[in-house]
Design a protein around this motif. Structure first.
Motif, PDB file in Angstrom:
ATOM      1  N   MET A 160       0.839  -1.184   0.000  1.00 47.36           N
ATOM      2  CA  MET A 160       0.000   0.000   0.000  1.00 47.36           C
ATOM      3  C   MET A 160       0.883   1.246   0.000  1.00 47.36           C
ATOM      4  N   LYS A 161       0.514   2.225  -0.817  1.00 51.48           N
ATOM      5  CA  LYS A 161       1.295   3.454  -0.931  1.00 51.48           C
ATOM      6  C   LYS A 161       1.112   4.316   0.304  1.00 51.48           C
ATOM      7  N   GLN A 162       2.246   4.835   0.823  1.00 51.57           N
ATOM      8  CA  GLN A 162       2.189   5.735   1.951  1.00 51.57           C
ATOM      9  C   GLN A 162       1.728   7.108   1.489  1.00 51.57           C
ATOM     10  N   PRO A 163       0.806   7.752   2.194  1.00 48.86           N
ATOM     11  CA  PRO A 163       0.406   9.102   1.803  1.00 48.86           C
ATOM     12  C   PRO A 163       1.548  10.076   2.022  1.00 48.86           C
ATOM     13  N   THR A 164       1.615  11.086   1.186  1.00 49.57           N
ATOM     14  CA  THR A 164       2.635  12.111   1.330  1.00 49.57           C
ATOM     15  C   THR A 164       2.176  13.135   2.349  1.00 49.57           C
ATOM     16  N   ALA A 165       3.100  13.936   2.799  1.00 48.49           N
ATOM     17  CA  ALA A 165       2.768  14.983   3.764  1.00 48.49           C
ATOM     18  C   ALA A 165       1.822  15.993   3.137  1.00 48.49           C
ATOM     19  N   THR A 166       1.026  16.612   3.974  1.00 49.86           N
ATOM     20  CA  THR A 166       0.090  17.624   3.518  1.00 49.86           C
ATOM     21  C   THR A 166       0.674  18.999   3.789  1.00 49.86           C
ATOM     22  N   GLY A 167       0.541  19.892   2.809  1.00 50.24           N
ATOM     23  CA  GLY A 167       0.978  21.254   3.039  1.00 50.24           C
ATOM     24  C   GLY A 167       1.359  21.973   1.772  1.00 50.24           C
ATOM     25  N   SER A 168       1.595  23.257   1.930  1.00 48.57           N
ATOM     26  CA  SER A 168       1.965  24.136   0.837  1.00 48.57           C
ATOM     27  C   SER A 168       3.393  23.828   0.382  1.00 48.57           C
ATOM     28  N   ILE A 169       3.641  23.972  -0.890  1.00 47.39           N
ATOM     29  CA  ILE A 169       4.962  23.726  -1.462  1.00 47.39           C
ATOM     30  C   ILE A 169       5.566  25.067  -1.853  1.00 47.39           C
ATOM     31  N   GLN A 170       6.727  25.361  -1.311  1.00 51.14           N
ATOM     32  CA  GLN A 170       7.394  26.634  -1.549  1.00 51.14           C
ATOM     33  C   GLN A 170       8.144  26.617  -2.877  1.00 51.14           C
ATOM     34  N   SER A 171       8.419  27.790  -3.426  1.00 49.65           N
ATOM     35  CA  SER A 171       9.069  27.907  -4.723  1.00 49.65           C
ATOM     36  C   SER A 171      10.489  27.357  -4.740  1.00 49.65           C
ATOM     37  N   ASN A 172      11.130  27.249  -3.583  1.00 48.68           N
ATOM     38  CA  ASN A 172      12.491  26.715  -3.532  1.00 48.68           C
ATOM     39  C   ASN A 172      12.530  25.212  -3.259  1.00 48.68           C
ATOM     40  N   ASP A 173      11.401  24.543  -3.353  1.00 45.08           N
ATOM     41  CA  ASP A 173      11.318  23.102  -3.131  1.00 45.08           C
ATOM     42  C   ASP A 173      12.179  22.375  -4.163  1.00 45.08           C
ATOM     43  N   SER A 174      12.931  21.400  -3.741  1.00 43.68           N
ATOM     44  CA  SER A 174      13.838  20.678  -4.639  1.00 43.68           C
ATOM     45  C   SER A 174      13.094  19.979  -5.774  1.00 43.68           C
ATOM     46  N   ARG A 175      11.848  19.616  -5.553  1.00 39.52           N
ATOM     47  CA  ARG A 175      11.079  18.964  -6.622  1.00 39.52           C
ATOM     48  C   ARG A 175      10.754  19.950  -7.733  1.00 39.52           C
ATOM     49  N   LEU A 176      10.485  21.208  -7.380  1.00 40.01           N
ATOM     50  CA  LEU A 176      10.265  22.223  -8.413  1.00 40.01           C
ATOM     51  C   LEU A 176      11.562  22.531  -9.150  1.00 40.01           C
ATOM     52  N   THR A 177      12.672  22.509  -8.440  1.00 41.88           N
ATOM     53  CA  THR A 177      13.971  22.685  -9.086  1.00 41.88           C
ATOM     54  C   THR A 177      14.218  21.565 -10.092  1.00 41.88           C
TER      55      THR A 177
END
Length: 83
Positions: free
Chosen positions: A1-18
């Motif tokens: 079963m897939k673990q849920p990800t954390a809940t919350g706002s994602i900031q512009s400097n997030d490594s995933r956006l990079t």
């Protein structure tokens, strides 16, 4: 079963956006991704777009890539009319 990800706002400097910027290039990132607001709600990536055109691009052009990058099971895009 897939673990849920954390809940919350994602900031512009997030490594995933990079990582998205590295994959699509600075021009496309600045044009289509930077104007968006992101947050995670369990395993859903929620994107607020400033216009219907941005919402369509987020969903149709970048949706799968964003889902993969954020390891989200679902993608929900809406036009943010609050600004």
């Amino acid at each position: 079963m897939k673990q849920p990800t954390a809940t919350g706002s994602i900031q512009s400097n997030d490594s995933r956006l990079t990582a998205v910027q590295s994959r699509i290039g600075s021009f496309l990132y600045a044009t289509w991704i930077m104007p968006l607001k992101f947050r995670l709600e369990n395993d859903t990536l929620v994107i607020a777009a400033p216009s219907a055109m941005h919402a369509d691009a987020a969903r149709n052009r970048f949706g799968n890539q964003l889902k993969d990058t954020f390891k989200a099971a679902e993608l929900r895009v809406y036009v943010d009319r609050s600004e």
